[in-house]
Design a protein around this motif. Structure first.
Motif: not given
Length: 581
Positions: A59, A64, A61-62, A14-16
């Motif tokens: 996908d 990947r 919900g942030g 999750f996240g960047r």
């Protein structure tokens, strides 16, 4: 021959920078057609993220998928890697080949659309049905999940159905297009034990009728024993153990699996009840709480041209008493009146008639600091904008007290007593886990040094191991402070661990009350026996749940209706049950 679903080295972040925030770490499993895989683990273990990744809902919900494959054998025999599939392809698979049931039906259904409209959507998207054809298909879907009077209920809004009925609607929607794989994410967690048994029976029958495979996500291993073929145990994003059901339950190899199994509250038909308190009639004057003739009725609104059809008799002539150091559990399914009883005692619901008194001689209501409440959902009962010191100060301020050095010292002492660090005062609710938040709620309830604590499903939202620790804390606090507990619950295994006495509510009335050991080992009312027979257990392997379509009778009564006086039968010094017609 390829399995229906093959997940290999699945990694999700999750996240960047997903690779730095991995939540699922290399999960691998296979699922054959017609098999049921149970994924078990505590909150945060990654089981729901794993399930959401299979149909790529993660996908949205942030999340990947970082690595791995999710190979689905389609109806035409071709193999599709869902991890690499494009969104237009996934849209055709979701609902048609992979159905999903979510945990909380009230948040999964649109509150402003009718039940029928929401079920028809699947038939419109995947089968191209419209108009009467879509409506007829939606009715058949409700019939399939054994909802009575399906044609009329298609027009209902979600708030007009009970939790068990809503979950059946979710199942009907998920199975509308006969998916070959069903993912059920904690589908019975928020349901009463009898409704839970019905949902399990329904899923078992539908699986047998359609031959679909199922992934069943839960933290309740007792429930797993009744439906699963295989079990996968997850901890911190990893599958730490997996195998056939009997292997996992009888010969667990991983310490975490053994920990989960040890934390499950086993129902032992009254043999595990507490023996640290005995009622003494001679000390009746020192009652912590006395309730007599409690009646709560809600008037039903009439239309412009028709008068009101009467009132909902939510609670009818309920009476009991509670002594210091004693726990009375109120059990029953949704709509039985147990939460309304608790709220009426606290003045959160206005009673039609009845009297309550506490050891201080004051009325038991919200203005009496001697009676405090711990609610079911620790996430919703703490103000997210306030720090813990402000949260603990609320009851003191509401009772007219002042926040001084002595109050701050009490806050620190109570936090330490419930197992939280002193620096918790400067933190916010979102910085705590679910179990820690419930400990905060308990500390808040203790701020005014109450004599009675009302616990409304206070551990039902917690994982089994966290639940066990909170129950131990409640028992220790009761012994230390001499607290009286009114413990509202639908979980008979939990009730057996904490209750000294039990009152069984059905349709707003007490139908059986008495010593916990006597009520659980020798239930006399048919409804009590039905509650006990529905309790899941790890000893009941591949249990066949009987599908029971009986509903709690309507509690709407015409104007002026008064029920006949109850007739009681006695079965011991502290055990009586209502005579049945």
């Amino acid at each position: 021959m390829a399995p229906l679903l093959s997940v290999s080295d699945l990694r999700v972040g999750f996240g960047r920078d997903p690779r730095q925030n991995e939540i699922v770490k290399g999960v691998t499993f296979d699922l054959e057609a017609g098999e049921t895989l149970a994924i078990v683990g505590e909150s945060g273990s990654g089981k729901s993220v794993t399930a959401l990744s299979i149909n790529r809902l993660v996908d949205f919900g942030g999340g990947r998928i970082i690595d791995g494959s999710i190979r689905l054998k389609r109806a035409d025999g071709n193999i599709l890697d869902l991890a690499q599939a494009a969104e237009p392809v996934l849209e055709k698979i979701r609902g048609a080949e992979i159905g999903m049931i979510f945990q909380e039906p009230m948040t999964s259904l649109n509150p402003v659309l009718s039940i029928g409209t929401q079920i028809e959507e699947s038939f419109r998207l995947h089968r191209g049905l419209t108009g009467r054809q879509a409506t007829a298909a939606a009715k058949d879907a409700l019939d399939r999940v054994r909802i009575p009077d399906a044609a009329r209920r298609l027009k209902y809004a979600p708030n007009q159905l009970s939790g068990g009925m809503l979950q059946r609607v979710m199942i009907a929607t998920a199975l509308a297009c006969n998916p070959r794989l069903l993912i059920a994410d904690e589908p019975t967690t928020a349901l009463d034990v009898t409704v839970q048994a019905q949902i399990m029976a329904l899923l078992g029958q539908l699986k047998h009728e359609t031959g679909m495979a199922m992934i069943f996500i839960t933290h309740d291993i007792g429930l797993v024993a009744g439906i699963a073929d295989k079990v996968m145990v997850m901890q911190a994003g990893q599958a730490v153990e997996q195998g056939r059901l009997d292997e996992i339950l009888d010969r667990p190899q991983h310490p975490y699996t053994r920990h989960l199994l040890g934390a499950v509250p086993h129902f032992e038909s009254g043999r595990a009840t507490r023996s640290d308190f005995h009622r003494e009639p001679s000390k009746a004057k020192s009652l912590a709480l006395a309730v007599e003739g409690l009646t709560v009725r809600f008037k039903v609104s009439g239309s412009l041209f028709n008068r009101s059809p009467g009132s909902v008799h939510a609670v009818e002539n309920v009476g009991f008493d509670l002594m210091p150091g004693e726990t009375l559990a109120i059990v029953g399914e949704s709509g039985s009146g147990k939460s309304t009883t608790a709220r009426a005692i606290l003045g959160l619901v206005h009673p039609t008639r009845g009297s309550f008194s506490t050891s201080s001689g004051k009325a038991a209501d919200a203005a009496n600091p001697g009676v405090q409440m711990v609610f079911q959902n620790p996430y919703a009962s703490l103000n997210p904008r306030l720090r813990v010191d402000s949260i603990l100060a609320e009851p003191v301020i509401a009772a007219g007290g002042r926040i001084n050095a002595e109050t701050l010292e009490r806050m620190k002492a109570l936090l330490m007593r419930v197992g939280l660090p002193e620096n918790s005062l400067e933190r916010y609710p979102h910085q705590f886990s679910g179990g820690q938040r419930q400990r905060l709620c308990i500390a808040r309830a203790l701020m005014l040094n109450p004599s009675v604590m009302v616990l409304d499903e206070a551990v039902s939202a917690l994982d089994v191991s966290v639940q066990a620790k909170v129950l131990e804390l409640l028992i220790d606090l009761q012994r230390e402070y001499g607290l009286a507990y009114l413990f509202v619950s639908h979980d008979m295994a939990v009730v057996e661990r904490i209750a000294h006495r039990i009152a069984v509510l059905y349709a707003g009335q007490i139908v059986e009350i008495g010593d916990a050991s006597s009520v659980l080992s020798n239930p006399q009312h048919s409804y009590t026996r039905r509650l006990i027979s529905a309790v899941p257990s790890i000893d009941r392997r591949n249990q066949h749940f009987e599908l029971d379509t009986r509903q709690v009778p309507s509690l709407v009564r015409p104007p002026g209706f008064e029920p006949p006086e109850a007739q009681w039968r006695t079965f011991g010094p502290d055990h009586r049950a209502r005579a049945e017609a």
